[in-house]
Scaffold this active site. Structure first.
Site, PDB file in Angstrom:
ATOM      1  N   ASP A  25      77.778  45.730  40.544  1.00  0.00           N
ATOM      2  CA  ASP A  25      78.110  46.614  39.423  1.00  0.00           C
ATOM      3  C   ASP A  25      78.525  45.773  38.217  1.00  0.00           C
ATOM      4  O   ASP A  25      79.662  45.338  38.102  1.00  0.00           O
ATOM      5  CB  ASP A  25      79.227  47.577  39.829  1.00  0.00           C
ATOM      6  CG  ASP A  25      79.428  48.700  38.811  1.00  0.00           C
ATOM      7  OD1 ASP A  25      78.825  48.621  37.719  1.00  0.00           O
ATOM      8  OD2 ASP A  25      80.178  49.648  39.102  1.00  0.00           O
TER       9      ASP A  25
ATOM     10  N   LYS B 175      87.785  45.608  29.308  1.00  0.00           N
ATOM     11  CA  LYS B 175      88.742  46.542  29.899  1.00  0.00           C
ATOM     12  C   LYS B 175      89.361  45.906  31.141  1.00  0.00           C
ATOM     13  O   LYS B 175      88.663  45.315  31.961  1.00  0.00           O
ATOM     14  CB  LYS B 175      88.036  47.848  30.250  1.00  0.00           C
ATOM     15  CG  LYS B 175      87.476  48.565  29.022  1.00  0.00           C
ATOM     16  CD  LYS B 175      86.849  49.893  29.388  1.00  0.00           C
ATOM     17  CE  LYS B 175      86.278  50.592  28.160  1.00  0.00           C
ATOM     18  NZ  LYS B 175      84.937  50.163  27.807  1.00  0.00           N
TER      19      LYS B 175
ATOM     20  N   GLU C  79      80.813  53.310  18.198  1.00  0.00           N
ATOM     21  CA  GLU C  79      80.161  53.980  19.323  1.00  0.00           C
ATOM     22  C   GLU C  79      80.621  55.427  19.439  1.00  0.00           C
ATOM     23  O   GLU C  79      81.609  55.826  18.818  1.00  0.00           O
ATOM     24  CB  GLU C  79      80.460  53.228  20.611  1.00  0.00           C
ATOM     25  CG  GLU C  79      81.945  53.058  20.877  1.00  0.00           C
ATOM     26  CD  GLU C  79      82.308  53.018  22.344  1.00  0.00           C
ATOM     27  OE1 GLU C  79      82.081  54.035  23.007  1.00  0.00           O
ATOM     28  OE2 GLU C  79      82.818  51.985  22.803  1.00  0.00           O
TER      29      GLU C  79
ATOM     30  N   VAL D 273      78.495  50.697  24.399  1.00  0.00           N
ATOM     31  CA  VAL D 273      78.395  49.451  23.629  1.00  0.00           C
ATOM     32  C   VAL D 273      76.934  49.008  23.549  1.00  0.00           C
ATOM     33  O   VAL D 273      76.429  48.643  22.486  1.00  0.00           O
ATOM     34  CB  VAL D 273      79.278  48.351  24.264  1.00  0.00           C
ATOM     35  CG1 VAL D 273      78.965  46.977  23.662  1.00  0.00           C
ATOM     36  CG2 VAL D 273      80.757  48.683  24.072  1.00  0.00           C
TER      37      VAL D 273
ATOM     38  N   SER E  88      78.118  45.697  33.946  1.00  0.00           N
ATOM     39  CA  SER E  88      77.777  46.525  32.791  1.00  0.00           C
ATOM     40  C   SER E  88      76.574  45.975  32.026  1.00  0.00           C
ATOM     41  O   SER E  88      76.445  44.764  31.819  1.00  0.00           O
ATOM     42  CB  SER E  88      78.978  46.596  31.849  1.00  0.00           C
ATOM     43  OG  SER E  88      78.614  47.217  30.638  1.00  0.00           O
ATOM     44  N   ALA E  89      75.736  46.903  31.568  1.00  0.00           N
ATOM     45  CA  ALA E  89      74.600  46.529  30.713  1.00  0.00           C
ATOM     46  C   ALA E  89      75.059  45.964  29.375  1.00  0.00           C
ATOM     47  O   ALA E  89      74.282  45.305  28.676  1.00  0.00           O
ATOM     48  CB  ALA E  89      73.701  47.750  30.480  1.00  0.00           C
ATOM     49  N   ASP E  90      76.346  46.182  29.019  1.00  0.00           N
ATOM     50  CA  ASP E  90      76.876  45.637  27.764  1.00  0.00           C
ATOM     51  C   ASP E  90      76.691  44.120  27.704  1.00  0.00           C
ATOM     52  O   ASP E  90      76.412  43.556  26.646  1.00  0.00           O
ATOM     53  CB  ASP E  90      78.375  45.933  27.625  1.00  0.00           C
ATOM     54  CG  ASP E  90      78.700  47.414  27.531  1.00  0.00           C
ATOM     55  OD1 ASP E  90      77.774  48.235  27.437  1.00  0.00           O
ATOM     56  OD2 ASP E  90      79.909  47.747  27.559  1.00  0.00           O
TER      57      ASP E  90
END
Length: 306
Positions: free
Chosen positions: A141, A162, A27, A109, A143-145
């Protein structure tokens, strides 16, 4: 019409794919948003060389001038590193506008998985994935990951999610979406800066060949979605859990106080944790990326044999 109209695959990467040689995607958010210059460029180039040393071709992915790039030149990596936060952090929702504007984007990602899959790259090494943020039951909230892992057939090698995230909810979300979470040589989810989290992974797998076999079976079955391989940070670079967790709690409190949210959250928290740990977290971050690059290259080399 296909997204491939917007895709540029570097000649070396295209040749490796055509010859059925191992390729590992990387990435670019880590270059522009993850570290300060010049450490970001040095790290990115070192990761590429580690992948070569372990028998694969690196393909750093980004959006430059509106073009989706699979494979960057050293000059392009330098450009992203120098521009830093001036480059948009590009997730799935950003691709169309950036392409239409002829703009630059550092791929997360999510977008790295998308572009890798478009180019025919099956293995991707990163630091840590995004996930469900603390307090997501009110903020939503997430993540789109995680959505991308559920729908795009790419193996993602990381050091876990993380540790600024809610790791338990992240695992629940992945399970709901049918994404297998593999521990490389561990039964416990690594927590990015540390080797342990207290949460179990779905399966422990101990060799690159076995990782490749599991992912190959998934591809052969036509299963939707990717596979998440969590590779613990090497022991000597692992941080003291008490130190890192105290820093994370403080960073999260500061983010809330300052009204930081959305795509700004992760860069803010990582920068704050780096400051609070006197730079130790950045050193750990670099080492875990190197470690993931080695494993991804070795796994990609096994995958092309199948």
């Amino acid at each position: 019409m296909s997204l491939n109209k917007y895709l540029d695959v570097a000649p070396e990467v295209a040749q490796a794919i055509a010859d059925h040689k191992p390729v590992v995607a990387l990435e670019s958010t880590i270059i522009s948003h993850g570290m300060p210059y010049p450490q970001n460029v040095e790290t990115a180039l070192k990761v590429e060389s580690i992948i070569r040393e372990n028998g694969a071709v690196p393909a750093t992915i980004a959006i430059l001038g509106g073009r989706l790039k699979a494979g960057l030149s050293p000059e392009e990596i330098e450009y992203l590193g120098k521009k830093g936060h001036d480059v948009a952090k590009a997730s799935r929702r950003d691709i169309a506008v950036l392409a239409a504007r002829g703009a630059d984007g550092a791929t997360t990602v999510t977008t790295t998985m998308m572009i890798a899959h478009m180019a025919g790259i099956q293995v991707f090494a990163t630091g840590g994935i995004g996930g469900v943020h603390r307090g997501a039951e009110t903020t939503m909230d997430i993540s789109a990951d995680l959505e991308e892992l559920a729908q795009t057939p790419v193996m993602v090698v990381c050091a876990g999610a993380k540790s600024i995230l809610d790791l338990g909810l992240t695992l629940e979300y992945l399970e709901t979406h049918g994404v297998p979470v593999i521990g490389y040589g561990t039964k416990e989810l690594p927590a990015f800066y540390t080797r342990k989290s207290g949460f179990a992974v779905d399966y422990e797998i101990d060799t690159p060949a076995d990782l490749a076999a599991a992912f190959h079976a998934s591809l052969e079955m036509g299963l939707r979605g990717g596979m998440l391989v969590t590779n613990p940070i090497p022991e000597e670079y692992s941080m003291d859990p008490d130190v890192i967790n105290k820093a994370i709690d403080e960073a999260v409190a500061q983010a809330e106080a300052q009204g930081i949210h959305g795509k700004e959250t992760t860069p803010f928290l990582l920068a704050k944790v780096k400051d609070l740990t006197g730079g130790d977290s950045l050193d750990s971050n670099i080492q875990l990326v190197f470690n993931n690059a080695r494993l991804a290259a070795r796994t990609a080399a096994e995958l092309v044999k199948l």
